[in-house]
Design a protein around this motif. Sequence first.
Motif, PDB file in Angstrom:
ATOM      1  N   ARG A 118      -9.072  -5.794   4.537  1.00  0.00           N
ATOM      2  CA  ARG A 118      -7.765  -5.402   5.067  1.00  0.00           C
ATOM      3  C   ARG A 118      -7.924  -4.813   6.461  1.00  0.00           C
ATOM      4  N   SER A 120      -6.226  -2.021   9.359  1.00  0.00           N
ATOM      5  CA  SER A 120      -5.583  -0.707   9.299  1.00  0.00           C
ATOM      6  C   SER A 120      -4.115  -0.849   9.685  1.00  0.00           C
ATOM      7  N   PRO A 121      -3.240  -0.019   9.110  1.00  0.00           N
ATOM      8  CA  PRO A 121      -1.829  -0.099   9.477  1.00  0.00           C
ATOM      9  C   PRO A 121      -1.629  -0.009  10.981  1.00  0.00           C
ATOM     10  N   SER A 122      -0.928  -0.996  11.529  1.00  0.00           N
ATOM     11  CA  SER A 122      -0.611  -1.072  12.965  1.00  0.00           C
ATOM     12  C   SER A 122      -1.865  -1.103  13.829  1.00  0.00           C
ATOM     13  N   GLY A 157      -1.599   3.348   4.118  1.00  0.00           N
ATOM     14  CA  GLY A 157      -0.201   3.464   4.514  1.00  0.00           C
ATOM     15  C   GLY A 157       0.494   4.659   3.910  1.00  0.00           C
ATOM     16  N   PRO A 158       1.845   4.546   3.821  1.00  0.00           N
ATOM     17  CA  PRO A 158       2.694   3.372   4.034  1.00  0.00           C
ATOM     18  C   PRO A 158       2.623   2.851   5.480  1.00  0.00           C
ATOM     19  N   GLY A 159       2.739   1.525   5.598  1.00  0.00           N
ATOM     20  CA  GLY A 159       2.712   0.906   6.907  1.00  0.00           C
ATOM     21  C   GLY A 159       2.480  -0.579   6.818  1.00  0.00           C
ATOM     22  N   HIS A 160       2.399  -1.201   8.002  1.00  0.00           N
ATOM     23  CA  HIS A 160       2.221  -2.647   8.109  1.00  0.00           C
ATOM     24  C   HIS A 160       0.758  -2.955   8.398  1.00  0.00           C
ATOM     25  N   PHE A 161       0.162  -3.862   7.612  1.00  0.00           N
ATOM     26  CA  PHE A 161      -1.225  -4.249   7.825  1.00  0.00           C
ATOM     27  C   PHE A 161      -1.435  -5.643   7.251  1.00  0.00           C
ATOM     28  N   ASP A 195       0.283 -10.909   5.568  1.00  0.00           N
ATOM     29  CA  ASP A 195       0.785  -9.663   6.140  1.00  0.00           C
ATOM     30  C   ASP A 195       1.494  -8.867   5.050  1.00  0.00           C
ATOM     31  N   ASP A 197       3.476  -4.887   3.924  1.00  0.00           N
ATOM     32  CA  ASP A 197       4.086  -3.600   4.256  1.00  0.00           C
ATOM     33  C   ASP A 197       3.999  -2.723   3.019  1.00  0.00           C
ATOM     34  N   SER A 198       3.075  -1.761   3.034  1.00  0.00           N
ATOM     35  CA  SER A 198       2.907  -0.898   1.868  1.00  0.00           C
ATOM     36  C   SER A 198       4.001   0.160   1.816  1.00  0.00           C
TER      37      SER A 198
END
Length: 221
Positions: A118, A120-122, A157-161, A195, A197-198
């Motif tokens: 994975r 990292s978020p962003s 996250g939460p976030g996009h990764f 892709d 989004d957690s």
Amino acid sequence: MAISGSRLRRAATALLAGVALAGLLGATATAAPPEATPDRLMTVTDVWMRDVAGDVGLQPHSGYVIWASPDLKICPTAAGCSSSVPPVVGGTNHIVTTLRNPGPYGEGADSGTLAFYRSSPSGSLVWPTAWTFVTSVIVTVPPGVTTVSVPWISVPGPGHFSLIAVWQSPTDPLVLVTPDILTNVRHNNNIVWRDLDSVALLASGGLGAKHPPAVRTTSVG
């Protein structure tokens, strides 16, 4: 799901120096892949996964959108799901992968390593420095369709990764590995990308069984 232009630019402008994939896989106590690049005209095994719904396994794959593979999904239980769901931070999620055999470049049953990484978020998408190993399993893939489910607890996250699945065996290694993840996915039918989004875990929980099986493999002829 659209991928941002900035993320693609970060991958495209990355340094062309990088560590080969074998180095990361070696760190997980799995067998390192052969160093030789196979001739895709020779008879070898060819286990593959789809980048898009209409993919037939040909390399390189030039279509879009290849960061939403239908053969790599996040599901709330080990039984799978019809479509991928957002992974839950702090909960037990399941990475469900569909392996197909044979592909256009070989045939026959195969045994190899299915590994997951994975970003990292962003964060950056430069391979392999920007990617974190998640888990790997040894899988035997007979002719047909094999579904593999593994639990995933440490969701960022939460976030996009992004999440990728990588299949390798001694007779079905990767044919091209660069710092550009988009190039790697296009040129290897045994790498797929999704892709994600957690989201945060709700106080009430509700993710199903707390102790799922470590891996479930089902073959359909």
